[in-house]
Write an enzyme that holds these catalytic residues in place. Structure first.
Site, PDB file in Angstrom:
ATOM      1  NE  ARG A 282      90.198 -17.642  43.125  1.00 57.01           N
ATOM      2  CZ  ARG A 282      89.387 -18.558  42.622  1.00 57.01           C
ATOM      3  NH1 ARG A 282      89.087 -18.524  41.332  1.00 57.01           N
ATOM      4  NH2 ARG A 282      88.880 -19.505  43.381  1.00 57.01           N
TER       5      ARG A 282
ATOM      6  CD  GLU B  24      85.602 -12.288  40.163  1.00 61.04           C
ATOM      7  OE1 GLU B  24      84.710 -13.156  40.313  1.00 61.04           O
ATOM      8  OE2 GLU B  24      86.510 -12.371  39.313  1.00 61.04           O
TER       9      GLU B  24
ATOM     10  CG  HIS C  55      84.248 -15.937  38.018  1.00 60.92           C
ATOM     11  ND1 HIS C  55      84.976 -15.443  39.076  1.00 60.92           N
ATOM     12  CD2 HIS C  55      84.629 -17.242  37.901  1.00 60.92           C
ATOM     13  CE1 HIS C  55      85.746 -16.401  39.579  1.00 60.92           C
ATOM     14  NE2 HIS C  55      85.546 -17.497  38.872  1.00 60.92           N
TER      15      HIS C  55
END
Length: 316
Positions: free
Chosen positions: A232, A261, A279
């Protein structure tokens, strides 16, 4: 038939199965639910299939009609699951299915950062490559080096196993509780000890560990050290990492996740010694379909009155 909101466009097979099971509404946008959409969803739908970025704070639950949020993903720190449980709202997730896919992306980032692959591709695509020469883009080796894992769960162990057997890497790790593995791995007493020992430090800690990797941990790393994060974004103090990269106090970083993000700081994007991916940890069709089917299994079981397969630990 239960009314269910799909909070994002999921793979076609998942949408088709959901439509067979429920009265489905599709939020057909790449953007997360904003506050207005979230409040409307909680008042209108029996269940919500949500994912990263769809934030559900404690204040969202007391007046909710919704009785289950099936999270599409393992991490669910965007949902206040404890508050949901108190309000009688079930929260589920999708553990296990993305283990190897995420470990593979971590390996990709390690190799790209060590061998300066992103930097080399940018040079070539910009038309600036003038041919091979002996000192061009010299990077760091990974074979036989030491990999440090922060968070020795499924994904951390999967990466460690690939690195040990594939590249002969020595494995050290830090975990909050004692762990053992089916391959050689040494548990160290602190994050700083792992950072000081390892040539590559890979973060696999769960969400909710904000700034677990802080300026102190980064300062413990070797000047040739490489930091990898597929966990994360908020697990790393992003500002401290940028400082360390700009000042060349560590060799490189490979990141798949970011603190805010999809916003990525301009200072970070400007760094040649940072490999940045959007991601991609679980981004294979088979994995995304497996995640979707697991989330639908949780919804189906709940509305059929059966125990859900994957409640989060906060659930009664």
């Amino acid at each position: 038939m239960a009314k269910v909101l799909l909070a994002r466009r999921f793979p076609d097979s998942i949408i088709a199965r959901a439509e067979r099971l429920f009265d489905v509404t599709l939020h057909d946008s790449p953007d997360p639910l904003d506050q207005s959409a979230r409040e409307a969803a909680l008042s209108e739908y029996d269940g919500i299939m949500a994912t990263l970025g769809d934030t559900f704070p404690a204040s969202a639950f007391p007046a909710a009609r919704t009785k289950i949020i099936a999270n599409f993903g393992v991490g669910y720190n965007h949902i206040d699951a404890a508050a949901a449980a108190q309000a009688g709202v079930m929260v589920t997730n999708t553990p296990g299915v993305l283990t190897d896919a995420t470990a593979d992306i971590a390996m990709t980032l390690m190799l790209m950062a060590a061998r300066r692959a992103g930097e080399g591709e940018r040079m070539l695509r910009a038309g600036n490559w003038q041919g091979w020469h002996p000192t061009q883009l010299m990077g760091e080796d990974v074979t036989g080096r030491t990999l440090g894992i922060i968070g020795f769960g499924r994904i951390g162990q999967a990466m460690a196993r690939k690195a040990h057997y594939g590249f002969g890497m020595r494995i050290v790790f830090h975990n909050r509780s004692p762990k053992t593995a089916d391959f050689p791995a040494e548990q160290l007493g602190s994050i700083e000890e792992v950072c000081a020992t390892a040539d590559v430090v890979a973060i696999h800690a769960p969400g909710g560990n904000r700034h677990l990797i802080d300026a102190k941990a980064l300062a413990a790393m070797k000047p040739t050290g490489i930091l990898i994060n597929t966990a994360r974004g908020d697990v790393v103090d992003e500002a401290a990492l940028i400082d360390a990269l700009e000042q060349r106090r560590i060799f490189a970083a490979g990141l798949d996740v970011y603190d805010q993000e999809p916003h990525v700081p301009a200072r970070l994007m400007a760094l040649e010694n940072a490999v940045l991916l959007p991601h991609l940890g679980s981004a294979s069709l088979l994995v995304r379909e497996a995640m979707g089917n697991m989330a639908l299994d949780n919804l189906d079981a709940f509305f059929a009155g059966r125990p859900v397969p994957n409640p989060t630990p906060e659930m009664p």
